[in-house]
Design an enzyme around this catalytic site. Structure first.
Site, short mmCIF file in Angstrom:
data_model
loop_
_atom_site.label_atom_id
_atom_site.label_comp_id
_atom_site.label_asym_id
_atom_site.label_seq_id
_atom_site.Cartn_x
_atom_site.Cartn_y
_atom_site.Cartn_z
N ASP A 65 -10.53 9.41 74.45
CA ASP A 65 -10.96 8.21 75.17
C ASP A 65 -12.43 8.38 75.52
O ASP A 65 -12.78 9.22 76.36
CB ASP A 65 -10.12 8.00 76.44
CG ASP A 65 -10.29 6.61 77.04
OD1 ASP A 65 -11.37 6.01 76.86
OD2 ASP A 65 -9.36 6.13 77.71
N GLY A 91 -11.61 0.35 70.37
CA GLY A 91 -10.97 1.62 69.99
C GLY A 91 -11.14 2.71 71.03
O GLY A 91 -11.35 3.87 70.69
N ARG A 127 -9.12 -7.34 86.07
CA ARG A 127 -8.72 -6.64 84.85
C ARG A 127 -9.97 -6.16 84.13
O ARG A 127 -10.86 -6.97 83.82
CB ARG A 127 -7.93 -7.59 83.93
CG ARG A 127 -7.72 -7.08 82.51
CD ARG A 127 -6.72 -5.98 82.44
NE ARG A 127 -6.51 -5.51 81.05
CZ ARG A 127 -5.76 -4.48 80.72
NH1 ARG A 127 -5.12 -3.80 81.65
NH2 ARG A 127 -5.62 -4.12 79.47
N THR A 166 -1.67 8.64 68.57
CA THR A 166 -3.03 8.16 68.80
C THR A 166 -3.97 9.29 69.25
O THR A 166 -5.15 9.30 68.88
CB THR A 166 -3.05 7.03 69.84
OG1 THR A 166 -2.35 7.45 71.02
CG2 THR A 166 -2.38 5.78 69.29
N CYS A 218 -0.98 -2.45 68.71
CA CYS A 218 -1.34 -2.11 70.09
C CYS A 218 -0.75 -3.18 71.01
O CYS A 218 -0.02 -4.07 70.55
CB CYS A 218 -2.87 -2.04 70.24
SG CYS A 218 -3.72 -3.62 69.92
N HIS A 243 -11.02 -5.06 80.71
CA HIS A 243 -10.38 -5.15 79.40
C HIS A 243 -11.33 -4.71 78.30
O HIS A 243 -12.38 -5.34 78.08
CB HIS A 243 -9.90 -6.58 79.13
CG HIS A 243 -8.98 -6.68 77.95
ND1 HIS A 243 -7.61 -6.51 78.06
CD2 HIS A 243 -9.22 -6.92 76.64
CE1 HIS A 243 -7.06 -6.65 76.87
NE2 HIS A 243 -8.03 -6.88 75.98
N ARG A 302 -14.46 6.01 76.70
CA ARG A 302 -14.96 4.92 77.53
C ARG A 302 -15.58 5.42 78.84
O ARG A 302 -15.18 6.44 79.38
CB ARG A 302 -13.83 3.93 77.85
CG ARG A 302 -13.35 3.16 76.65
CD ARG A 302 -12.13 2.32 76.95
NE ARG A 302 -10.95 3.15 77.21
CZ ARG A 302 -9.74 2.67 77.44
NH1 ARG A 302 -9.56 1.35 77.45
NH2 ARG A 302 -8.72 3.48 77.65
#
Length: 204
Positions: free
Chosen positions: A136, A103, A58, A124, A74, A60, A138
Site C-alpha cells: 500500500d 491501485g 469518505r 493482492t 474489487c 476514496h 498511499r
C-alpha cells in the site's frame, strides 16, 4: 508532500444523478506538488444542518477499473456508491476523491501487472511483492490538508481501513468514529476482500 505547493481550491457546484435522484454538491479541486496529485472534494450540505454537526467523510482512492467500468475484481464501485448513499442524505458530508491513488498508489499499469500475478494464484499482497511494489503506497497528508481547508477538522470516517484513520489523526484530523462500508462479495473478489480483512485488518 510540501503543503506550500498546493494550489486551490477551484470551486464550483456539481449536480449529479445518484440512483435516479438529482443531488447538488459543492465541488472543491486542489492541485498538489505535481500534475498527477489532484484531489476533488464533493460536499453535501443541508440548509437546515446544525452548525456543530460532525461531517461524515469518505476518502476514496481512484479506481478506473472499478469506479468507471464497475470491475468485479474489487469492491471500489460498491464502496463509492454506498458512500454517496450516506453523504447525499447526511446533513453534512464529503467524498474526498484521490484519483492519483490508483491501485493503492502504484498506478493503473502496475495494478494490472499485479492482477496477472493474482490470476496465477497470488493474493493482492503477494502479487505486489512479486512485482516489486509496496503493498500500500498511499499517503493521506494531502487529503488531511484538504479536510482542514474545507473546515472538517473532526469527522466520522466512512472506512474500515485502520491505516486511513491513523494517517488522518497523525495529520491533525480528529476521527470521531469509523463507520465501515460493507458491500456484498462475488466470486471474482472474494479473495481480495478476505485478504483485506485477514491480512490487512480491514473491518469490511
Amino acid at each position: 508532500m510540501s503543503t506550500r505547493l498546493i494550489q486551490g481550491p477551484a470551486v464550483t457546484t456539481l449536480p449529479i444523478d445518484h440512483r435516479g435522484r438529482q443531488v447538488l454538491l459543492d465541488a472543491y479541486a486542489y492541485q498538489g506538488n505535481n500534475e498527477h496529485e489532484q484531489i476533488l472534494a464533493l460536499i453535501h450540505r443541508s440548509p437546515e444542518a446544525d452548525p456543530d454537526v460532525v461531517p461524515i467523510v469518505r476518502l476514496h482512492s481512484g479506481c478506473v477499473t472499478g469506479d468507471v467500468f464497475h470491475s468485479l475484481r474489487c469492491d471500489c464501485y460498491q464502496q463509492l456508491q454506498l458512500a454517496l448513499d450516506a453523504i447525499c442524505t447526511a446533513p453534512l458530508g464529503a467524498i474526498v476523491y484521490l484519483p492519483y491513488q490508483e491501485g493503492r498508489g502504484i498506478g493503473l499499469y502496475k495494478k494490472l501487472l499485479a492482477y496477472g500475478r493474482q490470476d496465477r494464484g497470488a493474493d493482492t499482497i503477494e502479487a505486489n511483492v512479486e512485482i516489486g511494489v509496496p503493498v500500500d503506497a498511499r499517503d493521506y497528508e494531502f487529503a488531511a490538508w484538504v479536510l482542514r481547508d474545507i473546515g472538517f477538522r473532526t469527522v466520522t470516517l466512512l472506512s474500515g481501513n485502520p491505516l486511513k484513520k491513523s494517517a488522518l489523526v497523525k495529520n491533525g484530523i480528529q476521527v470521531n468514529k469509523c463507520a465501515p462500508l460493507k458491500s456484498a462479495s462475488n466470486r471474482y473478489n472474494e479473495r481480495y476482500i478476505r485478504t483485506k480483512r485477514k491480512r490487512m485488518s480491514h473491518d469490511i
